[in-house]
Design an enzyme around this catalytic site. Structure first.
Site, PDB file in Angstrom:
ATOM      1  N   GLY A 116      33.357  44.370  45.662  1.00  0.00           N
ATOM      2  CA  GLY A 116      34.404  43.375  45.917  1.00  0.00           C
ATOM      3  C   GLY A 116      34.087  42.664  47.224  1.00  0.00           C
ATOM      4  O   GLY A 116      34.963  42.421  48.045  1.00  0.00           O
ATOM      5  N   ASP A 150      30.945  41.187  42.982  1.00  0.00           N
ATOM      6  CA  ASP A 150      32.297  40.624  42.900  1.00  0.00           C
ATOM      7  C   ASP A 150      32.464  39.978  41.539  1.00  0.00           C
ATOM      8  O   ASP A 150      31.506  39.926  40.745  1.00  0.00           O
ATOM      9  CB  ASP A 150      32.594  39.633  44.050  1.00  0.00           C
ATOM     10  CG  ASP A 150      34.090  39.604  44.405  1.00  0.00           C
ATOM     11  OD1 ASP A 150      34.898  39.193  43.534  1.00  0.00           O
ATOM     12  OD2 ASP A 150      34.462  39.999  45.529  1.00  0.00           O
ATOM     13  N   HIS A 193      43.613  48.609  48.996  1.00  0.00           N
ATOM     14  CA  HIS A 193      45.040  48.260  49.179  1.00  0.00           C
ATOM     15  C   HIS A 193      45.528  47.232  48.143  1.00  0.00           C
ATOM     16  O   HIS A 193      46.712  46.987  48.029  1.00  0.00           O
ATOM     17  CB  HIS A 193      45.342  47.814  50.621  1.00  0.00           C
ATOM     18  CG  HIS A 193      44.738  46.511  51.034  1.00  0.00           C
ATOM     19  ND1 HIS A 193      45.039  45.906  52.229  1.00  0.00           N
ATOM     20  CD2 HIS A 193      43.844  45.693  50.420  1.00  0.00           C
ATOM     21  CE1 HIS A 193      44.373  44.780  52.328  1.00  0.00           C
ATOM     22  NE2 HIS A 193      43.648  44.627  51.253  1.00  0.00           N
TER      23      HIS A 193
HETATM   24  C1  LIG Z   1      40.961  41.226  49.449  1.00  0.00           C
HETATM   25  S1  LIG Z   1      39.450  40.649  48.848  1.00  0.00           S
HETATM   26  C2  LIG Z   1      38.277  41.447  49.927  1.00  0.00           C
HETATM   27  C3  LIG Z   1      36.965  40.722  50.010  1.00  0.00           C
HETATM   28  C4  LIG Z   1      35.960  41.356  50.988  1.00  0.00           C
HETATM   29  N1  LIG Z   1      35.693  42.735  50.699  1.00  0.00           N
HETATM   30  C5  LIG Z   1      36.458  41.199  52.413  1.00  0.00           C
HETATM   31  O1  LIG Z   1      37.081  42.098  52.938  1.00  0.00           O
HETATM   32  O2  LIG Z   1      36.270  40.116  52.986  1.00  0.00           O
HETATM   33  C6  LIG Z   1      39.257  41.576  47.359  1.00  0.00           C
HETATM   34  C7  LIG Z   1      38.019  41.215  46.565  1.00  0.00           C
HETATM   35  O3  LIG Z   1      37.959  42.032  45.379  1.00  0.00           O
HETATM   36  C8  LIG Z   1      37.436  41.224  44.353  1.00  0.00           C
HETATM   37  N2  LIG Z   1      37.766  41.822  43.038  1.00  0.00           N
HETATM   38  C9  LIG Z   1      38.980  41.856  42.428  1.00  0.00           C
HETATM   39  N3  LIG Z   1      38.876  42.495  41.244  1.00  0.00           N
HETATM   40  C10 LIG Z   1      37.565  42.869  41.115  1.00  0.00           C
HETATM   41  C11 LIG Z   1      36.834  43.557  40.090  1.00  0.00           C
HETATM   42  N4  LIG Z   1      37.455  43.995  38.996  1.00  0.00           N
HETATM   43  N5  LIG Z   1      35.507  43.763  40.281  1.00  0.00           N
HETATM   44  C12 LIG Z   1      34.885  43.312  41.400  1.00  0.00           C
HETATM   45  N6  LIG Z   1      35.532  42.664  42.406  1.00  0.00           N
HETATM   46  C13 LIG Z   1      36.854  42.440  42.263  1.00  0.00           C
HETATM   47  C14 LIG Z   1      38.100  39.887  44.597  1.00  0.00           C
HETATM   48  O4  LIG Z   1      37.479  38.832  43.914  1.00  0.00           O
HETATM   49  C15 LIG Z   1      38.007  39.779  46.108  1.00  0.00           C
HETATM   50  O5  LIG Z   1      36.819  39.156  46.522  1.00  0.00           O
END
Ligand SMILES: C[S@@+](CC[C@H](N)C(=O)[O-])C[C@H]1O[C@@H](n2cnc3c(N)ncnc32)[C@H](O)[C@@H]1O
Length: 351
Positions: free
Chosen positions: A188, A211, A249
């Site tokens: 992610g 991601d 979270h």
């Molecule tokens: C709150 S953001 C955090 C992004 C990064 N880790 C940061 O802290 O800058 C959560 C991330 O999880 C990704 N995400 C959500 N569902 C996902 C999935 N099923 N598989 C992979 N990534 C996912 C979102 O696209 C997003 O980029």
């Protein structure tokens, strides 16, 4: 004689909470106008007249801007100096070209998409929707980012820039956690700014950003960084360490256990250096390596705000240590180690 009986204080308390959104929207306005940028460029305290000129706003609104600056000075964003205003530490972090600028984050989180679900929270308490976000918009947060390219872009940019601040603390205080790893998958990992920071710092480490496909579409890797579009609930690309920043979270406990089990499948045994590294908040933890001052009260308030933000938008939560530990155990991890870094903690999990 000033009348300060209990009901007067109670009424004032209610009014201040009722109008608290004015703090958020005044901050949004200051960032959108670029007030911190202008004062920074000015190179020192700026008078109201100079500020009006530099912002090129309607001169008839000078007095109104003064009232906005009064609020933002009272709330600690700016500092009154020489008949004008100087930057305070929070407004320095709002300069748009500051390397860790929180300006895009402020604009996004105070914007209509994030504010919308808060008008539906009482309705949500009556219905079966997992989140007030779904009550407001009829879809999950991640479906919204996948269907709205502008929201997707703005959210990913805001996350990425805000993450660089904590990454500077990670590099300063926790470098040894990453030293010697031959590979790392950022689960992610958004548009990969965080993974790029790792890839630059450790040129021998192979970094993978996993991601959702719409987040990494069209992004180019580097010599030691690749992007993979996929779903962390299905497969996580193998690496010596799986890194998760601001991920757990966003999810309920069952989903967190599923994600951590997938991480476990992606890493080698502990004997071969396998570990999961989480950057997240531990509610109730206020002793930090990176911040030894006494503003615990402000930190506790932030933890409570963020917990509710996770509840309303994602069916997620911020967790106390014992809640984290339950998830770790349920996912099959036996040992963990934490280091607090300001608002967040770095948690190492060993299989
Ligand atoms: C709150 S953001 C955090 C992004 C990064 N880790 C940061 O802290 O800058 C959560 C991330 O999880 C990704 N995400 C959500 N569902 C996902 C999935 N099923 N598989 C992979 N990534 C996912 C979102 O696209 C997003 O980029």
């Amino acid at each position: 004689m000033a009348m300060q009986d209990e009901s007067v204080r109670a009424g004032t308390h209610i009014r201040n909470h009722m109008l608290n959104f004015i703090n958020s929207f005044s901050l949004k306005c200051a960032v959108e106008l670029g007030i911190p940028d202008v004062i920074h460029k000015h190179g020192g305290p700026i008078t109201l007249e100079e500020l009006v000129d530099a912002l090129a706003i309607n001169k008839a609104k000078a007095e109104h801007l003064g009232r906005l600056m009064n609020l933002l000075t009272r709330s600690g964003f700016f500092v009154a100096a020489n008949d004008g205003y100087a930057l305070g530490p929070p407004s320095c972090l709002l300069i748009k070209d500051h390397p860790f600028s929180l300006a895009p984050f402020v604009v996004e989180v105070t914007g209509p998409i994030f504010a919308g679900p808060w008008h539906h929270v009482s309705e949500w308490f009556h219905n079966d929707d997992p989140t007030a976000f779904q009550t407001a918009y009829g879809k999950t947060f991640w479906d919204s980012t996948s269907q709205d390219p502008e929201f997707n872009h703005n959210f990913n940019q805001a996350m990425a820039r805000s993450s660089l601040h904590i990454m500077s603390l990670v590099k300063k205080y926790c470098r040894e956690v990453f030293e010697g790893l031959d590979s790392l998958v950022d689960v992610g990992g958004g548009t990969g700014l965080v993974a790029r920071a790792f890839a630059d710092e450790f040129p021998d480490m192979k970094c993978t950003v996993l991601d959702l496909p719409h987040v990494v579409a069209g992004l180019e890797g580097t010599k030691n960084l690749v992007y993979v579009g996929g779903n962390m609930f299905e497969v996580i690309p193998p690496a010596q360490a799986a890194f998760l920043k601001s991920i757990t979270h966003n999810w309920n406990d069952d989903d967190c256990v599923k994600i951590l089990k997938k991480c476990k499948e992606a890493i080698p045994s502990r004997k071969n250096g396998g570990k999961v590294i989480i950057l997240g908040m531990i509610v109730g933890s206020t002793q930090s390596k990176a911040d030894d001052d006494d503003d615990d009260e402000e930190l506790i308030q932030t933890q409570i705000f963020l917990d509710l933000q996770m509840m309303v938008n994602y069916d997620g939560r911020e967790r106390k240590l014992k809640e984290w530990v339950k998830i770790f155990n349920d996912a099959g991890f036996t040992e963990y180690k934490t280091t607090q870094l300001g608002l967040m903690s770095l948690i190492q999990l060993f299989p």
